[in-house]
Motif scaffolding. Sequence first.
Motif, short mmCIF file in Angstrom:
data_model
loop_
_atom_site.label_atom_id
_atom_site.label_comp_id
_atom_site.label_asym_id
_atom_site.label_seq_id
_atom_site.Cartn_x
_atom_site.Cartn_y
_atom_site.Cartn_z
N UNK A 125 13.38 35.63 15.92
CA UNK A 125 13.53 34.34 15.27
C UNK A 125 14.77 33.61 15.77
N UNK A 126 14.71 32.29 15.75
CA UNK A 126 15.85 31.48 16.16
C UNK A 126 16.72 31.05 15.00
N UNK A 127 16.73 31.81 13.93
CA UNK A 127 17.51 31.51 12.74
C UNK A 127 19.00 31.42 13.08
N UNK A 128 19.66 30.38 12.61
CA UNK A 128 21.08 30.22 12.88
C UNK A 128 21.86 31.41 12.33
N UNK A 129 22.93 31.78 13.02
CA UNK A 129 23.71 32.96 12.64
C UNK A 129 24.21 32.87 11.21
N UNK A 130 24.71 31.70 10.81
CA UNK A 130 25.22 31.55 9.45
C UNK A 130 24.11 31.67 8.42
N UNK A 131 22.94 31.17 8.75
CA UNK A 131 21.78 31.27 7.87
C UNK A 131 21.35 32.73 7.74
N UNK A 132 21.29 33.40 8.85
CA UNK A 132 20.87 34.82 8.87
C UNK A 132 21.82 35.66 8.01
N UNK A 133 23.11 35.43 8.15
CA UNK A 133 24.09 36.18 7.38
C UNK A 133 24.00 35.87 5.89
N UNK A 134 23.75 34.59 5.57
CA UNK A 134 23.70 34.17 4.17
C UNK A 134 22.57 34.85 3.40
N UNK A 135 21.50 35.21 4.09
CA UNK A 135 20.35 35.82 3.42
C UNK A 135 20.69 37.17 2.77
N UNK A 136 21.73 37.82 3.24
CA UNK A 136 22.12 39.11 2.67
C UNK A 136 23.51 39.06 2.04
N UNK A 137 24.12 37.88 2.00
CA UNK A 137 25.46 37.75 1.46
C UNK A 137 25.44 37.72 -0.07
N UNK A 138 26.42 38.37 -0.69
CA UNK A 138 26.55 38.33 -2.13
C UNK A 138 26.98 36.94 -2.62
N UNK A 139 27.36 36.08 -1.70
CA UNK A 139 27.78 34.72 -2.06
C UNK A 139 26.61 33.88 -2.56
N UNK A 140 25.40 34.21 -2.09
CA UNK A 140 24.23 33.41 -2.43
C UNK A 140 23.26 34.28 -3.22
#
Length: 344
Positions: free
Chosen positions: A248-263
Amino acid sequence: MDAPTSMPRFTIASLAVPVIQAPMAGGPSTPRLAAAVSSAGGLGFLAAGYKSAGALLAEIEATRELTGAPFGVNVFVPQQSVANPYEVERYARSLAPDAARFGIALGDPRHDDDDWEAKVDVLLKEAPAVVSFTFDLPDPTVVAALQQRGVYVLATVTSMPEAVRALDAGVDALCVQGPEAGGHRGTFDAAGPAPDVPLHQILAELSGLGAPLVAAGGIVTTEDSRAALSRGAAAVQAGTAFLRADEAGTKAAHRTALTSEQFTTTAVTRAFSGRNARGLHNAFMRRHDSEAPCGYPEIHHLTTPLRAAASAAGEPDWLNLWAGTGFRRTTAGPAAAILATLKP
């Protein structure tokens, strides 16, 4: 142009694995991702949104270099503008501090048709196995012309009235999108509220229409797929499940956010594009959702430089982190492995 004769016309029933990789415009959908899913027995999709007709052609050619299996192309159907220029200008003023923070100028809030006519010409010439339409319906003559070329035509719908209109236009099958889905809602009413009827209820309402139904929204596991098929779907469509795929061409920040406790949750907003869409609830939504006007693609163009700058800076709070309600249950890895976790 003669209809393609290299292979039988695609049908949903011909899929070895009744799972479709949702088209995800803006980067996640790539030729590599579509080819990997199709080669593994599902149906991969390219997303034509926000691309020129030339870029779409290049992606079709690239996908064909990677796989001989059928794949699809999704196109946004252009609509009349619903933007109020005064509201758009007011919104631009409210975004000015964010733009200054990143040292960029906001985009031109223009209305355009996303290179519609040229893309239709590409699709008629290239005749991919499947073409799907989102946001509205093309003229029935376009549907018929694609079918004459051997193309299987899908329409994205969110309600019974939309489904009836789509079948009247001659489409082969319906992609039934529930509110659980990530990204833009496919509802035909660009200025209306986002329909909130759960996917399984919409499937029950449409099951008597006689058309193949593809269930979309919250599909991230085998159990999700089985539940949708048990309610009358012929296949399922998953997008969020593939955001973390290697291809997938998912942006790095988007990819990280999917598993971040921040979201921790998702919400529906029009703050990024002027059209209702579901994504990870972040600071941009909290700051601007209540003041964002309707107006797609004007608001999309207005915020594009801001989102690009946030992506480059690795700041997910200013990105459109499109994701469905099942984002916490997604996995990372090769697309074929993710497809296996969705197989009913």
